[in-house]
Design an enzyme around this catalytic site. Sequence first.
Site, PDB file in Angstrom:
ATOM      1  N   ASP A  46       0.842  -1.200   0.000  1.00  0.00           N
ATOM      2  CA  ASP A  46       0.000   0.000   0.000  1.00  0.00           C
ATOM      3  C   ASP A  46       0.875   1.246   0.000  1.00  0.00           C
ATOM      4  O   ASP A  46       1.587   1.512   0.961  1.00  0.00           O
ATOM      5  CB  ASP A  46      -0.876  -0.012   1.261  1.00  0.00           C
ATOM      6  CG  ASP A  46      -1.782   1.201   1.340  1.00  0.00           C
ATOM      7  OD1 ASP A  46      -2.955   1.079   0.962  1.00  0.00           O
ATOM      8  OD2 ASP A  46      -1.312   2.280   1.778  1.00  0.00           O
ATOM      9  N   TYR A  51       3.209   9.984  -0.673  1.00  0.00           N
ATOM     10  CA  TYR A  51       4.338   9.413   0.083  1.00  0.00           C
ATOM     11  C   TYR A  51       5.673   9.655  -0.648  1.00  0.00           C
ATOM     12  O   TYR A  51       6.729   9.535  -0.040  1.00  0.00           O
ATOM     13  CB  TYR A  51       4.195   7.895   0.299  1.00  0.00           C
ATOM     14  CG  TYR A  51       2.978   7.416   1.048  1.00  0.00           C
ATOM     15  CD1 TYR A  51       2.135   8.292   1.723  1.00  0.00           C
ATOM     16  CD2 TYR A  51       2.665   6.058   1.096  1.00  0.00           C
ATOM     17  CE1 TYR A  51       1.010   7.820   2.400  1.00  0.00           C
ATOM     18  CE2 TYR A  51       1.554   5.586   1.771  1.00  0.00           C
ATOM     19  CZ  TYR A  51       0.723   6.474   2.418  1.00  0.00           C
ATOM     20  OH  TYR A  51      -0.375   5.993   3.076  1.00  0.00           O
ATOM     21  N   LYS A  76      -2.886   5.981  -4.100  1.00  0.00           N
ATOM     22  CA  LYS A  76      -3.968   6.907  -3.730  1.00  0.00           C
ATOM     23  C   LYS A  76      -3.829   8.250  -4.444  1.00  0.00           C
ATOM     24  O   LYS A  76      -2.710   8.722  -4.688  1.00  0.00           O
ATOM     25  CB  LYS A  76      -3.963   7.145  -2.207  1.00  0.00           C
ATOM     26  CG  LYS A  76      -3.871   5.854  -1.411  1.00  0.00           C
ATOM     27  CD  LYS A  76      -3.956   6.046   0.086  1.00  0.00           C
ATOM     28  CE  LYS A  76      -3.590   4.760   0.794  1.00  0.00           C
ATOM     29  NZ  LYS A  76      -2.158   4.588   1.037  1.00  0.00           N
ATOM     30  N   HIS A 109      -7.567   9.762  -1.425  1.00  0.00           N
ATOM     31  CA  HIS A 109      -6.778   9.728  -0.184  1.00  0.00           C
ATOM     32  C   HIS A 109      -7.484  10.415   0.989  1.00  0.00           C
ATOM     33  O   HIS A 109      -7.334  10.006   2.133  1.00  0.00           O
ATOM     34  CB  HIS A 109      -5.419  10.405  -0.434  1.00  0.00           C
ATOM     35  CG  HIS A 109      -4.345   9.967   0.501  1.00  0.00           C
ATOM     36  ND1 HIS A 109      -3.045   9.782   0.132  1.00  0.00           N
ATOM     37  CD2 HIS A 109      -4.365   9.663   1.824  1.00  0.00           C
ATOM     38  CE1 HIS A 109      -2.315   9.381   1.167  1.00  0.00           C
ATOM     39  NE2 HIS A 109      -3.107   9.309   2.209  1.00  0.00           N
TER      40      HIS A 109
END
Length: 272
Positions: A46, A51, A76, A109
Amino acid sequence: MKIEERLKLNSGGTIPQLGFGVWKAKRNDCYKAVLVALEAGYRHIDTAAIYGNEGHVGRAIAESGIERKELFVTTKLWNSAQGYEKSQAAIKKSLDNLQLDYVDLYLIHFPVADKRLDSWRGLIEIQQKGLSKHIGVSNFTQPHLEELIAKSDIKPAINQVEFHPWLNQQDLKSFCEGNGILLQAYSPLSHGEKLSDPALASVAAACNRTPAQILLRWGLQMGNAILPKSVTPERIRQNAALFDFELSEETMKEIATWNENLRTCWDPTEVP
Ligand code: A2P
């Protein structure tokens, strides 16, 4: 229960119940952690555009040699890319970063107030184009889900939220279950904040397991999909060693009393 345990999704198909989270895993640490996780038997990774590590996840997946169809990969849509048009460009960028033709799950998200419904239309299109097998949301509260369900014919397959014994969101979980939406837990280890909790330590000692393993086994027995994150090889392996013990009904009941609505991440209940 085994490491390959899978849960059904309302969109057809299944998801491995245990996944590997990479929030805050940076660059080479992320790459190495994903390789260790795949070696340890995790098949569900994931990540998220925000990120900044999709490329490192992609490199590890490519180098692992594991067949694409054996893997379940989630990413996401970040807030700044929300909206119908922008979401189409965002998934392409994520797929490029990941070196993949499709992801298994694409999530909104965060429930950005004036964008989330347009983004959802975008995700439906993305699923229809085959760029993501399943679509869902993250950080949605019950009112956000009610709105989405009222305005769209397609329900999210997943709602990924913070969930652990100190944020045991029973009402949200019941609502998701009632609507066929799978609850997926991020920060199932309370983001590390409660790992030294004395009540947890005493359950861990009684079961001869680590505190992290108790929290993760609890999440599995709650029926959640879970996403522990670690960049430490020994912990990555420890967090997957959950399938040779079981928490008793009594212990499950005791852990259910620990809730204190502790949020270690953001609070989406503040979003109208
Ligand atoms: P690290 O990545 O340095 O190993 P969560 O998944 O709830 O967000 O928690 C992630 C945090 O918990 C990270 O700080 C991670 O540290 C730490 N962590 C992960 N697994 C374990 C474990 N088995 N024991 C102790 N800490 C852990």
